[in-house]
Design a protein around this motif. Structure first.
Motif, PDB file in Angstrom:
ATOM      1  N   LYS A 225     -34.577  18.493 -27.981  1.00 31.30           N
ATOM      2  CA  LYS A 225     -36.053  19.640 -27.907  1.00 31.30           C
ATOM      3  C   LYS A 225     -36.440  18.588 -30.038  1.00 31.30           C
ATOM      4  CE  LYS A 225     -37.890  23.865 -27.542  1.00 31.30           C
ATOM      5  NZ  LYS A 225     -37.896  25.403 -26.789  1.00 31.30           N
ATOM      6  N   ARG A 226     -38.076  18.932 -29.562  1.00 30.65           N
ATOM      7  CA  ARG A 226     -38.670  18.461 -31.097  1.00 30.65           C
ATOM      8  C   ARG A 226     -39.586  18.773 -31.184  1.00 30.65           C
ATOM      9  NH1 ARG A 226     -36.348  14.245 -34.362  1.00 30.65           N
ATOM     10  NH2 ARG A 226     -34.307  15.568 -33.445  1.00 30.65           N
ATOM     11  N   LYS A 227     -40.122  20.287 -31.994  1.00 30.18           N
ATOM     12  CA  LYS A 227     -41.465  20.488 -31.929  1.00 30.18           C
ATOM     13  C   LYS A 227     -41.826  20.462 -30.671  1.00 30.18           C
ATOM     14  CE  LYS A 227     -42.008  17.500 -36.353  1.00 30.18           C
ATOM     15  NZ  LYS A 227     -42.804  16.246 -37.070  1.00 30.18           N
ATOM     16  N   GLY A 228     -41.300  21.637 -29.916  1.00 30.65           N
ATOM     17  CA  GLY A 228     -41.311  21.993 -28.939  1.00 30.65           C
ATOM     18  C   GLY A 228     -41.413  21.484 -27.938  1.00 30.65           C
ATOM     19  N   TYR A 229     -41.187  19.905 -27.991  1.00 28.33           N
ATOM     20  CA  TYR A 229     -41.302  18.914 -26.853  1.00 28.33           C
ATOM     21  C   TYR A 229     -39.926  18.293 -26.432  1.00 28.33           C
ATOM     22  CZ  TYR A 229     -45.864  18.759 -28.032  1.00 28.33           C
ATOM     23  OH  TYR A 229     -47.804  19.489 -28.362  1.00 28.33           O
ATOM     24  N   TRP A 230     -39.267  17.919 -25.428  1.00 31.74           N
ATOM     25  CA  TRP A 230     -38.554  17.428 -24.132  1.00 31.74           C
ATOM     26  C   TRP A 230     -38.062  16.310 -24.170  1.00 31.74           C
ATOM     27  CZ3 TRP A 230     -33.301  20.064 -24.516  1.00 31.74           C
ATOM     28  CH2 TRP A 230     -33.984  21.028 -24.915  1.00 31.74           C
ATOM     29  N   PHE A 231     -37.306  15.389 -24.732  1.00 28.49           N
ATOM     30  CA  PHE A 231     -37.209  14.242 -25.218  1.00 28.49           C
ATOM     31  C   PHE A 231     -36.183  13.312 -24.391  1.00 28.49           C
ATOM     32  CE2 PHE A 231     -40.040  14.676 -28.154  1.00 28.49           C
ATOM     33  CZ  PHE A 231     -41.232  13.942 -27.703  1.00 28.49           C
TER      34      PHE A 231
ATOM     35  N   ALA B 283     -29.911  -0.252 -28.862  1.00 24.14           N
ATOM     36  CA  ALA B 283     -31.719  -0.288 -28.873  1.00 24.14           C
ATOM     37  C   ALA B 283     -32.836   0.851 -29.441  1.00 24.14           C
ATOM     38  CB  ALA B 283     -31.001   0.870 -27.395  1.00 24.14           C
ATOM     39  N   PHE B 284     -33.955   0.804 -29.459  1.00 24.00           N
ATOM     40  CA  PHE B 284     -34.186   0.729 -30.880  1.00 24.00           C
ATOM     41  C   PHE B 284     -35.159   1.536 -29.607  1.00 24.00           C
ATOM     42  CE2 PHE B 284     -39.435   0.744 -32.685  1.00 24.00           C
ATOM     43  CZ  PHE B 284     -38.777   1.053 -33.571  1.00 24.00           C
ATOM     44  N   THR B 285     -35.170   2.919 -30.038  1.00 16.68           N
ATOM     45  CA  THR B 285     -35.999   3.850 -28.842  1.00 16.68           C
ATOM     46  C   THR B 285     -37.220   4.220 -30.178  1.00 16.68           C
ATOM     47  OG1 THR B 285     -34.198   5.564 -29.550  1.00 16.68           O
ATOM     48  CG2 THR B 285     -34.159   3.865 -28.238  1.00 16.68           C
ATOM     49  N   MET B 286     -37.805   5.210 -28.978  1.00 15.55           N
ATOM     50  CA  MET B 286     -39.315   5.473 -29.640  1.00 15.55           C
ATOM     51  C   MET B 286     -40.028   6.844 -28.514  1.00 15.55           C
ATOM     52  SD  MET B 286     -42.116   2.268 -30.524  1.00 15.55           S
ATOM     53  CE  MET B 286     -43.185   3.766 -31.061  1.00 15.55           C
ATOM     54  N   ALA B 287     -40.226   8.399 -29.333  1.00 17.78           N
ATOM     55  CA  ALA B 287     -40.831   8.653 -28.522  1.00 17.78           C
ATOM     56  C   ALA B 287     -42.018   9.303 -29.126  1.00 17.78           C
ATOM     57  CB  ALA B 287     -39.080  10.419 -28.926  1.00 17.78           C
ATOM     58  N   LEU B 288     -43.077   9.667 -27.790  1.00 23.37           N
ATOM     59  CA  LEU B 288     -44.120  10.073 -28.257  1.00 23.37           C
ATOM     60  C   LEU B 288     -44.906  11.220 -28.019  1.00 23.37           C
ATOM     61  CD1 LEU B 288     -45.524   6.388 -26.866  1.00 23.37           C
ATOM     62  CD2 LEU B 288     -44.883   7.181 -29.300  1.00 23.37           C
ATOM     63  N   VAL B 289     -45.854  11.813 -28.253  1.00 27.54           N
ATOM     64  CA  VAL B 289     -46.530  13.009 -27.846  1.00 27.54           C
ATOM     65  C   VAL B 289     -47.482  12.436 -27.076  1.00 27.54           C
ATOM     66  CG1 VAL B 289     -46.992  15.000 -28.254  1.00 27.54           C
ATOM     67  CG2 VAL B 289     -45.028  14.518 -28.782  1.00 27.54           C
TER      68      VAL B 289
ATOM     69  N   GLU C 243     -42.722  -0.625 -33.916  1.00 27.01           N
ATOM     70  CA  GLU C 243     -43.348  -0.004 -33.801  1.00 27.01           C
ATOM     71  C   GLU C 243     -45.243   0.139 -32.890  1.00 27.01           C
ATOM     72  OE1 GLU C 243     -41.104   4.862 -36.051  1.00 27.01           O
ATOM     73  OE2 GLU C 243     -43.708   3.836 -36.005  1.00 27.01           O
ATOM     74  N   GLN C 244     -45.964  -0.652 -34.251  1.00 28.67           N
ATOM     75  CA  GLN C 244     -47.149  -1.316 -34.246  1.00 28.67           C
ATOM     76  C   GLN C 244     -46.792  -2.242 -33.458  1.00 28.67           C
ATOM     77  OE1 GLN C 244     -50.117   0.328 -34.973  1.00 28.67           O
ATOM     78  NE2 GLN C 244     -48.354   2.407 -35.246  1.00 28.67           N
ATOM     79  N   ALA C 245     -45.970  -2.524 -32.822  1.00 28.82           N
ATOM     80  CA  ALA C 245     -45.875  -3.932 -32.300  1.00 28.82           C
ATOM     81  C   ALA C 245     -45.666  -3.725 -30.466  1.00 28.82           C
ATOM     82  CB  ALA C 245     -44.424  -4.733 -32.894  1.00 28.82           C
ATOM     83  N   ILE C 246     -44.796  -2.311 -30.122  1.00 28.49           N
ATOM     84  CA  ILE C 246     -44.399  -2.653 -28.898  1.00 28.49           C
ATOM     85  C   ILE C 246     -45.838  -0.925 -28.548  1.00 28.49           C
ATOM     86  CG2 ILE C 246     -43.430  -0.011 -28.551  1.00 28.49           C
ATOM     87  CD1 ILE C 246     -41.210  -1.059 -29.496  1.00 28.49           C
TER      88      ILE C 246
ATOM     89  N   ILE D  21     -52.456   9.462 -29.122  1.00 30.91           N
ATOM     90  CA  ILE D  21     -50.929   9.405 -29.918  1.00 30.91           C
ATOM     91  C   ILE D  21     -50.993  10.590 -31.002  1.00 30.91           C
ATOM     92  CG2 ILE D  21     -48.973   8.645 -31.394  1.00 30.91           C
ATOM     93  CD1 ILE D  21     -49.669   6.065 -30.030  1.00 30.91           C
ATOM     94  N   VAL D  22     -50.482  11.647 -30.725  1.00 32.40           N
ATOM     95  CA  VAL D  22     -49.665  12.414 -31.527  1.00 32.40           C
ATOM     96  C   VAL D  22     -48.472  12.505 -32.405  1.00 32.40           C
ATOM     97  CG1 VAL D  22     -49.340  15.051 -31.333  1.00 32.40           C
ATOM     98  CG2 VAL D  22     -50.688  14.829 -29.599  1.00 32.40           C
ATOM     99  N   SER D  23     -47.824  12.607 -32.043  1.00 29.02           N
ATOM    100  CA  SER D  23     -46.805  11.822 -33.139  1.00 29.02           C
ATOM    101  C   SER D  23     -45.807  10.760 -32.291  1.00 29.02           C
ATOM    102  CB  SER D  23     -45.828  13.156 -33.173  1.00 29.02           C
ATOM    103  OG  SER D  23     -45.140  13.639 -32.415  1.00 29.02           O
ATOM    104  N   VAL D  24     -44.992  10.091 -33.277  1.00 32.49           N
ATOM    105  CA  VAL D  24     -44.873   9.078 -33.571  1.00 32.49           C
ATOM    106  C   VAL D  24     -42.903   9.262 -33.658  1.00 32.49           C
ATOM    107  CG1 VAL D  24     -43.960   6.713 -32.805  1.00 32.49           C
ATOM    108  CG2 VAL D  24     -46.205   7.183 -32.818  1.00 32.49           C
ATOM    109  N   GLU D  25     -42.061   9.212 -33.034  1.00 31.86           N
ATOM    110  CA  GLU D  25     -40.355   8.750 -33.757  1.00 31.86           C
ATOM    111  C   GLU D  25     -39.555   8.356 -33.253  1.00 31.86           C
ATOM    112  OE1 GLU D  25     -38.306  12.979 -33.693  1.00 31.86           O
ATOM    113  OE2 GLU D  25     -40.029  13.652 -34.723  1.00 31.86           O
TER     114      GLU D  25
END
Length: 483
Positions: free
Chosen positions: A45-51, A312-318, A387-390, A405-409
């Motif tokens: 859980k991060r900032k109220g969202y589940w990834f 792996a390179f991973t990203m989590a988007l809201v 990140e930008q390439a993806i 996009i609200v947030s990117v980690e």
């Protein structure tokens, strides 16, 4: 604190073993270094969202498959939602290929995109092999063999159809494509290679047994779990703890010492004693914990070095102002490769549109991953550029737009080392290599005394269904040896 069995790590292989051993009446303690159970088959859980922490797809509930076997054994049900369409693949030529879960429908789609030439016999063969592999995996729980009793038990359970699989261990997927004269179809070869990420390697290395199973992943029931995969692991955790066993968080194991009557396991916070031990963390990490130099030397031949592993390179988007696509899982092929890591594909999974647990306030969350070959050698010099390439690829294929996009980690292999402690940030299990036949892979026995191994670096160890099987096999061998 003394238990019958101490299990290191709470990945799904570990939890499978814990549940099955608890069912047999043994006292079990699972030691987890993080604050959530499930390892790479869970959620955070991060900032109220589940990834999702790693895996985003779920199979294994069909007949003759390990996850179904586990749930039937412990009589636990899961809150799953079946996906009508498992996945879409965005090919390098711009076509979108739908991975239907019915064989006839899928063959028609493959023929539409790749041409009719030999698609039908190829996919019928792969599907038949994958069915045989899964069925045999539960019938031959003593495999790979490392004792005479393994051979005896397997011999008593042997069936002629199981022996038919043997030649396929000597054939690579490249050989299979050559058999059907499909190697000249470059679009199809690229498609197969990117799908074989499930087996962590390419068609010239992956044998037919693992390759056919990887390629047919979407021809079985595919599911999502409301609230994320944390709700896959929590029912198993609850089963274990409700029967008097324990799952302890914040206990990173530092040392394993074999004693006359069992094992001493030391963490940063406490010491634990047990008759038996199961390590559910990677073999690379496991051997570092042992104080027995002879054992480490003996098992070193099974350990893959960093240049043969994948990170792996991973990203989590809201995302906001976006409806979840009807198809939640997408693979996108990138012929020019991504900067720094040269990966040729990315995978994105969206939360289900009705899943308000993962993404409240009418938002959508998405998990993105791409492989990093030889993670110790590929240094990501500019994380934001990657990140930008993806994101550019996702925008190009109209899956998202920048204003959504609200947030990117994101996390590099270094991030995986920090959060999971996995050696080199390696994920997804040991890749398949043609020179390593299935019976040459490390079996579940670590020291042939009372220590065992499960997880994604032991056979077969690919995906949630694979690590579930590894926990079943470790349990089988422990009980076979001592009860």
């Amino acid at each position: 604190m003394t238990y019958d069995v101490v299990i290191i790590g709470s990945g799904f292989g570990s939890l499978t073993a814990a549940a099955l051993l608890t069912k047999q009446g043994l006292s079990v303690c699972v030691l987890e270094q993080a604050k959530y159970p499930g390892g790479c088959s869970s959620s955070y859980k991060r900032k109220g969202y589940w990834f999702e922490t790693g895996a985003t797809t779920l199979v294994g509930l069909d007949e003759h498959m390990p996850l179904k076997y586990l749930l039937e054994q412990i009589k636990v049900s899961l809150p799953v939602r079946k996906l009508e369409i498992p996945m879409q693949v965005h090919l390098s030529d711009g076509q979108v290929l739908t991975r239907f879960n019915k064989l006839e429908q899928w063959i028609s789609e493959a023929e539409r995109v790749f041409g009719k030439y030999n698609q039908r016999p190829f996919w019928e063969q792969c599907y038949k092999v994958s069915q045989q592999v899964w069925r045999t995996s539960l019938e031959q729980k003593s495999f790979p063999f490392s004792t005479f009793k393994d051979l005896l038990v397997s011999g008593l359970r042997a069936k002629p159809r199981q022996l038919q699989l043997l030649p396929k261990a000597f054939r690579t997927m490249e050989d299979v494509l050559r058999k059907y004269d499909l190697l000249q179809n470059k679009l199809f070869v690229d498609f197969v290679n990117e799908l074989l990420i499930t087996a962590q390697n390419h068609l010239e290395e992956v044998n037919e047994l693992f390759g056919a199973t990887a390629l047919c992943y979407t021809l079985y029931g595919n599911y999502c779990v409301p609230g994320g995969l944390i709700n896959l692991v929590m029912p198993v955790v609850q089963y274990v703890t409700s029967r008097g066993s324990a799952v302890k968080y914040g206990h990173e194991v530092l040392k394993i010492v074999r004693q006359k009557q069992g094992y001493l396991i030391k963490t940063k916070r406490a010491s634990f004693s047990s008759k038996y031990l199961i390590s559910g963390i990677p073999l690379n990490n496991t051997l570092e914990l042992y104080q027995d130099g002879q054992l480490r030397q003996r098992l070193q031949k099974f350990v893959l070095p960093p240049e043969k592993l994948n990170g792996a390179f991973t990203m989590a988007l809201v995302l906001k102002n976006i409806d979840s696509p009807q198809v939640l899982h997408h693979q996108l092929h990138i012929p020019e490769g991504l900067p720094f890591i040269d990966s040729k594909s990315i995978f994105i999974s969206f939360s289900h549109p009705e899943d308000k647990l993962r993404a409240p306030d009418n938002k959508v969350v998405a998990n993105i991953s791409t492989h990093v070959r030889h993670p110790s050698q590929h240094i990501i010099q500019d994380k934001e550029k990657l990140e930008q390439a993806i994101i550019s690829v996702l925008v190009q294929h109209k899956l998202i737009q920048p204003h959504n996009i609200v947030s990117v980690e994101s996390a590099t292999p270094g991030g995986w080392i920090f959060w999971t402690k996995r050696a080199f940030g390696a994920v997804g299990g040991y890749p398949q290599y043609k020179k390593i036949k299935p019976w040459q892979m490390k079996d579940a026995r670590l020291d042939h005394h009372g220590a065992y191994l499960c997880g994604d670096t032991v056979y077969p160890g690919q995906g949630i269904v694979g690590v579930c099987l590894s926990g079943i096999i470790a349990t089988q061998k422990l009980l076979q040896d001592h009860y």
